[in-house]
Structure formats: C-alpha cells, structure tokens
Design an enzyme around this catalytic site. Structure first.
Site, PDB file in Angstrom:
ATOM      1  N   ALA A 106       4.544   5.272   7.390  1.00 60.30           N
ATOM      2  CA  ALA A 106       4.119   6.627   7.727  1.00 60.30           C
ATOM      3  C   ALA A 106       5.140   7.226   8.687  1.00 60.30           C
ATOM      4  O   ALA A 106       5.842   6.502   9.402  1.00 60.30           O
ATOM      5  CB  ALA A 106       2.746   6.574   8.381  1.00 60.30           C
ATOM      6  N   GLY A 110       3.214   1.739   5.942  1.00 62.75           N
ATOM      7  CA  GLY A 110       2.717   2.472   4.777  1.00 62.75           C
ATOM      8  C   GLY A 110       3.572   2.244   3.534  1.00 62.75           C
ATOM      9  O   GLY A 110       3.095   2.417   2.413  1.00 62.75           O
ATOM     10  N   GLU A 170       2.201  -0.866   2.111  1.00 60.95           N
ATOM     11  CA  GLU A 170       0.885  -0.514   1.556  1.00 60.95           C
ATOM     12  C   GLU A 170       1.051   0.253   0.248  1.00 60.95           C
ATOM     13  O   GLU A 170       0.296   0.059  -0.710  1.00 60.95           O
ATOM     14  CB  GLU A 170       0.095   0.324   2.576  1.00 60.95           C
ATOM     15  CG  GLU A 170      -0.326  -0.508   3.784  1.00 60.95           C
ATOM     16  CD  GLU A 170      -0.891   0.330   4.918  1.00 60.95           C
ATOM     17  OE1 GLU A 170      -0.227   1.321   5.310  1.00 60.95           O
ATOM     18  OE2 GLU A 170      -1.983   0.007   5.416  1.00 60.95           O
ATOM     19  N   GLU A 185       2.910  -2.099  12.210  1.00 52.64           N
ATOM     20  CA  GLU A 185       2.106  -1.126  12.965  1.00 52.64           C
ATOM     21  C   GLU A 185       1.704  -1.629  14.339  1.00 52.64           C
ATOM     22  O   GLU A 185       1.623  -0.856  15.296  1.00 52.64           O
ATOM     23  CB  GLU A 185       0.834  -0.765  12.168  1.00 52.64           C
ATOM     24  CG  GLU A 185       1.091   0.119  10.958  1.00 52.64           C
ATOM     25  CD  GLU A 185       1.342  -0.662   9.675  1.00 52.64           C
ATOM     26  OE1 GLU A 185       1.690  -1.867   9.755  1.00 52.64           O
ATOM     27  OE2 GLU A 185       1.189  -0.070   8.602  1.00 52.64           O
TER      28      GLU A 185
END
Ligand code: HXC
Length: 256
Positions: free
Chosen positions: A64, A107, A110, A130
């Site tokens: 992200a 992300g 993911e 993260e």
C-alpha cells in the site's frame, strides 16, 4: 491512468501490468481503483479465459502507498473502504496468474495471494513488512498467508516482517513455480495458454469450489464439489471432452 495497463497479448488471455515504477508499484487509491475496474471488466468478458497480473522487473508491488496513509486517521482509513476494491479481484471468476519478479511486499504480497497461481522469478521476494510500520496486513495477509503456508511459517513472516526468497516461498507453498527471472512472463503465458484452451465452465467450477471449499467444513465442501461435478454434465463441453477422448481426436471446447 497509465499506472495500470491492460493488454491482450493473445486471444483469450488478458495481461494486467502495474506500472508505477517510480513509487515501486505502491498501491495508491488510483492503482487499486483501476485494478478493480479491470478485474470487474475482465470478469464479465466472455472472450477472456485467463488473466495474468504482473508488475515490473524489479518490483511486483511494494505494498500500500505509505505516503498516502501516513497521516490518515482511523476514520479516514475506514471511509476509504479499500476492501471493496480488493473484492473486485477476489470476486473475479476467471483464473488469475500472478507473474512475480522482484519484490512483493505488504499489499503486493497480498495482491499476489489473490491470484490462483503464482509464478515467481528466482530473485523474487515475498514479505509482509507491515509490522515495521506499526500496523498489520489489512488485505488478507494474516489470513490468506496462514491458510497458504500454515501458522508457524506465517507467524515468522508476520511477526518479523522479514521477506523470504522465491525458493523458500516455493518450499512453503506460497508460490506455484519458480523459474528464471527472464522466464516469468513466458511461463505465465504458457500456463495461461494451456488454461485458456480448456473448457471454461469446468475451469470456473474448479476455482469456485476450491476457494469456497477451503473456508467451510469438509463435508459441506465435498458436497459443493459433488454438485459442481454433477452440473458440468449439463455442459456441451463435457460431452465433447468425453466423446473426443473415446473417438481419439482433440476436443473442440465451446464454453457452453
Ligand atoms: C509509498 C513507496 C513505497 C510504498 C517505495 N516507495 N515503496 N511509496 N508506499 N509502499 C517510494 C519511496 O518512498 C521512494 O520515493 C521510491 O518509491 C523508491 O523507493 P526506495 O526505497 O528509494 O527504493 P529501493 O531502495 O529500491 O527500495 C525498494 C523497497 C522500499 C525495498 C520496496 O521502498 C520499501 O521497503 N518500501 C516499503 C515496503 C513496505 O513497507 N510495504 C508495506 C506497506 S504497508 P521517493 O519519493 O523517495 O523517490 C501495506 C499495508 C497493506 O502494504 C494494507 C492493505 C489494505
């Protein structure tokens, strides 16, 4: 608008490329919205039999966009409701192959885990860093990773934030195949070609049953499988596939 590119390298195969190299393919709202648009659109397109999702040669996606969330409040994050954008990918009924070169972090990891197959280059690295930012994964990293590799390997990645290499990722079941870095897209294309030539109704059933089945009790999952198996006998492609076998000729699948 050019941060995510869609092309059709061959009939039946769609290629989505994240192209935000200057920010290491970080997933900002624009990138995620465009990914969601493309996956939604391709999901509805009868011509599309397989989707390849890729990034750059050094970074698949670095997660992200940290700059876009650093000063956000909890309510900002809640109102962004980015899970809706991810849902367009998880809801996509077509087979998705992630072709991963370089880093798939946060992300990005993911995102790769939303694919059905992951082809990784030998220098690829996967991680959920993260924790080093004071957060935890927010798009399935604690859940899909744990389901894919098991508690103890997932915990190591999640609690330390340390990335792992492609060989280790393969060993733990996080990727489907590791190939030379310059072979990743070629291999993904070869697999996509193979999948695209198979009966799409049966392909869609495999995907639906595997994904739905892994989160429900085994007996219910086996029932789902049985029903999907039975339903496919209503398809012309089942008749064609079996008749072609008996008549010793190649099948001609029509997707009906
Ligand atoms: C915003 C990023 C970014 C990111 C890199 N950049 N990653 N910007 N968000 N995730 C930007 C840098 O700020 C820099 O901008 C430019 O890209 C180049 O990055 P460098 O660090 O200089 O490049 P490099 O040395 O090649 O290192 C690459 C890297 C490193 C290893 C990928 O950038 C990195 O560790 N990035 C963060 C990875 C991460 O923590 N991801 C998890 C994010 S949280 P400037 O302007 O300086 O050129 C997450 C939560 C998911 O993903 C939740 C889902 C809902």
């Amino acid at each position: 608008m050019n941060e995510v590119l869609l092309s059709t390298p061959e009939a039946g195969i769609a290629l989505i490329r994240i192209n935000r190299e200057e920010a290491r393919n970080a997933l900002n709202d624009a990138v995620r919205a465009r990914l969601a648009d493309f996956f939604g659109q391709l999901s509805e397109d009868k011509e599309v039999r397989c989707i390849i999702l890729t990034g750059g040669s050094r970074v698949f996606a670095a997660g992200a966009d940290i700059k876009a969330m650093a000063e956000a409040s909890a309510i900002d994050i809640m109102l962004r409701a980015t899970h809706r954008l991810w849902q367009a990918i998880t809801a996509c009924g077509k087979p998705i192959i992630a072709a991963v070169n370089g880093l798939a972090l946060g992300g990005g990891c993911e995102l790769a885990m939303n694919a059905d197959l992951i082809i990784a280059g030998e220098s690829a690295r996967f991680g959920q860093p993260e924790i080093k930012l004071g957060i935890i994964p927010g798009a399935g990293g604690t859940q899909r990773l744990t389901r894919a590799v098991g508690k103890f390997k997932a915990m190591k990645m999640l609690l330390t934030g340390q990335p792992i290499g492609a060989a280790e990722a393969f060993g733990m079941g996080l990727v489907s195949e590791v190939v030379g870095d310059d072979q990743v897209l070629e291999r993904a294309m070869a697999l996509a070609r193979e999948i695209a030539a198979l009966p799409p109704l049966a392909i869609a059933q495999v995907k639906e049953v595997v994904l739905a089945g892994q989160d429900i009790p085994l007996e219910a999952a086996l029932m789902l499988e049985r029903k999907a198996f039975q339903i496919l006998f209503a398809s012309a492609d089942q008749k064609e596939g079996m008749r072609a076998f008996i008549e010793k000729r190649p099948p001609e699948f029509k997707g009906i």
